[in-house]
Design a protein around this motif. Structure first.
Motif, PDB file in Angstrom:
ATOM      1  N   THR A   1     -38.586 -83.210  36.368  1.00 13.19           N
ATOM      2  CA  THR A   1     -39.315 -82.003  36.731  1.00 13.19           C
ATOM      3  C   THR A   1     -40.582 -82.003  35.888  1.00 13.19           C
ATOM      4  O   THR A   1     -40.516 -81.989  34.653  1.00 13.19           O
ATOM      5  CB  THR A   1     -38.473 -80.740  36.467  1.00 13.19           C
ATOM      6  N   VAL A   2     -41.721 -82.055  36.573  1.00 15.55           N
ATOM      7  CA  VAL A   2     -43.017 -82.210  35.919  1.00 15.55           C
ATOM      8  C   VAL A   2     -43.800 -80.904  36.064  1.00 15.55           C
ATOM      9  O   VAL A   2     -44.070 -80.464  37.187  1.00 15.55           O
ATOM     10  CB  VAL A   2     -43.811 -83.370  36.561  1.00 15.55           C
ATOM     11  N   PRO A   3     -44.179 -80.271  34.949  1.00 14.77           N
ATOM     12  CA  PRO A   3     -44.984 -79.051  35.056  1.00 14.77           C
ATOM     13  C   PRO A   3     -46.363 -79.364  35.627  1.00 14.77           C
ATOM     14  O   PRO A   3     -46.941 -80.410  35.336  1.00 14.77           O
ATOM     15  CB  PRO A   3     -45.073 -78.554  33.610  1.00 14.77           C
TER      16      PRO A   3
ATOM     17  N   VAL B   1     -42.753 -83.081  27.700  1.00 13.48           N
ATOM     18  CA  VAL B   1     -42.549 -81.723  28.230  1.00 13.48           C
ATOM     19  C   VAL B   1     -41.991 -81.717  29.650  1.00 13.48           C
ATOM     20  O   VAL B   1     -41.550 -80.680  30.123  1.00 13.48           O
ATOM     21  CB  VAL B   1     -43.851 -80.870  28.137  1.00 13.48           C
ATOM     22  N   ALA B   2     -42.011 -82.863  30.321  1.00 12.96           N
ATOM     23  CA  ALA B   2     -41.303 -82.972  31.602  1.00 12.96           C
ATOM     24  C   ALA B   2     -39.817 -83.011  31.286  1.00 12.96           C
ATOM     25  O   ALA B   2     -39.409 -83.487  30.223  1.00 12.96           O
ATOM     26  CB  ALA B   2     -41.732 -84.226  32.357  1.00 12.96           C
ATOM     27  N   ARG B   3     -39.008 -82.502  32.189  1.00 11.92           N
ATOM     28  CA  ARG B   3     -37.566 -82.497  31.972  1.00 11.92           C
ATOM     29  C   ARG B   3     -36.903 -83.555  32.852  1.00 11.92           C
ATOM     30  O   ARG B   3     -37.222 -83.654  34.031  1.00 11.92           O
ATOM     31  CB  ARG B   3     -36.990 -81.112  32.277  1.00 11.92           C
TER      32      ARG B   3
ATOM     33  N   GLU C   1     -43.194 -78.559  39.057  1.00 12.20           N
ATOM     34  CA  GLU C   1     -42.864 -77.162  38.800  1.00 12.20           C
ATOM     35  C   GLU C   1     -44.166 -76.409  38.522  1.00 12.20           C
ATOM     36  O   GLU C   1     -44.854 -76.718  37.542  1.00 12.20           O
ATOM     37  CB  GLU C   1     -41.946 -77.064  37.583  1.00 12.20           C
ATOM     38  N   PRO C   2     -44.517 -75.446  39.376  1.00 12.15           N
ATOM     39  CA  PRO C   2     -45.761 -74.694  39.144  1.00 12.15           C
ATOM     40  C   PRO C   2     -45.709 -73.905  37.837  1.00 12.15           C
ATOM     41  O   PRO C   2     -44.693 -73.275  37.522  1.00 12.15           O
ATOM     42  CB  PRO C   2     -45.836 -73.736  40.338  1.00 12.15           C
TER      43      PRO C   2
ATOM     44  N   PRO D   1     -49.563 -81.079  31.959  1.00 10.80           N
ATOM     45  CA  PRO D   1     -49.764 -81.292  30.533  1.00 10.80           C
ATOM     46  C   PRO D   1     -49.083 -82.570  30.029  1.00 10.80           C
ATOM     47  O   PRO D   1     -49.352 -83.027  28.923  1.00 10.80           O
ATOM     48  CB  PRO D   1     -49.138 -80.045  29.895  1.00 10.80           C
ATOM     49  N   GLU D   2     -48.201 -83.138  30.845  1.00 13.78           N
ATOM     50  CA  GLU D   2     -47.422 -84.311  30.424  1.00 13.78           C
ATOM     51  C   GLU D   2     -48.301 -85.554  30.285  1.00 13.78           C
ATOM     52  O   GLU D   2     -49.227 -85.760  31.058  1.00 13.78           O
ATOM     53  CB  GLU D   2     -46.300 -84.587  31.433  1.00 13.78           C
ATOM     54  N   ARG D   3     -47.972 -86.376  29.302  1.00 14.50           N
ATOM     55  CA  ARG D   3     -48.639 -87.666  29.109  1.00 14.50           C
ATOM     56  C   ARG D   3     -47.750 -88.748  29.711  1.00 14.50           C
ATOM     57  O   ARG D   3     -46.702 -89.058  29.167  1.00 14.50           O
ATOM     58  CB  ARG D   3     -48.877 -87.933  27.625  1.00 14.50           C
ATOM     59  N   LEU D   4     -48.161 -89.307  30.833  1.00 14.41           N
ATOM     60  CA  LEU D   4     -47.353 -90.344  31.483  1.00 14.41           C
ATOM     61  C   LEU D   4     -47.468 -91.680  30.773  1.00 14.41           C
ATOM     62  O   LEU D   4     -46.591 -92.530  30.893  1.00 14.41           O
ATOM     63  CB  LEU D   4     -47.766 -90.491  32.944  1.00 14.41           C
ATOM     64  N   TYR D   5     -48.556 -91.860  30.039  1.00 15.32           N
ATOM     65  CA  TYR D   5     -48.763 -93.086  29.287  1.00 15.32           C
ATOM     66  C   TYR D   5     -49.058 -92.719  27.844  1.00 15.32           C
ATOM     67  O   TYR D   5     -50.008 -91.991  27.556  1.00 15.32           O
ATOM     68  CB  TYR D   5     -49.926 -93.886  29.880  1.00 15.32           C
TER      69      TYR D   5
END
Length: 151
Positions: free
Chosen positions: A3-5, A145-147, A125-126, A102-106
């Motif tokens: 789940t990615v904000p 911060v992604a779950r 997720e909005p 806000p998530e850092r994928l790399y």
């Protein structure tokens, strides 16, 4: 399943109103459609962590722009060419910027520099701008911060 904000509000979703209008929708409808889908991480490419996502709903499956737009912010959530994507770096693009995570994928300092594996499922997720700011600060400090749902 991740789940990615994602913040679809301005200034983060800088192209969502334009894309929505072209698809005959409101910006709120486009954001709701985008965040209601389940996506599959197809692959990384183009730049480190740039994640191509399959599963974009037909209602927002817009072609890419014929001309690139100016550079977007890093961590932009994009739509174009029948796909969604998450861009890790700021760059010009032919995709529509519908939001920002806000998530850092790399993150090369992590044990697994790339957050997702090809084949992983995810949903957006909005979140609002204030939540984005809080999560962005936590992500920049190194927190994921992604779950991730346990298998």
């Amino acid at each position: 399943l991740w789940t990615v904000p994602c913040c679809y509000d301005l200034p983060h979703g800088e192209d969502i109103a334009e894309m929505a209008e072209l698809m005959g929708l409101s910006a709120a409808e486009a954001a709701a459609i985008h965040s209601s889908a389940s996506y599959r991480a197809y692959m990384y490419g183009f730049s480190p962590g740039f994640t191509y996502l399959g599963g974009l709903p037909e209602a927002i499956a817009i072609s890419r722009r014929t001309r690139p737009r100016p550079p977007h912010d890093s961590k932009a959530v994009l739509v174009g060419g029948g796909l969604s994507a998450i861009a890790t770096f700021s760059m010009p693009t032919g995709w529509y910027v519908v939001g920002r995570t806000p998530e850092r994928l790399y993150a090369p300092e992590r044990a697994n520099a790339f957050l997702f594996e090809p084949g992983d499922s995810l949903r957006f997720e909005p979140i609002d701008g204030a939540t984005f700011a809080l999560l962005d600060a936590r992500a920049e400090a190194g927190e994921v911060v992604a779950r991730r749902q346990a298998p």
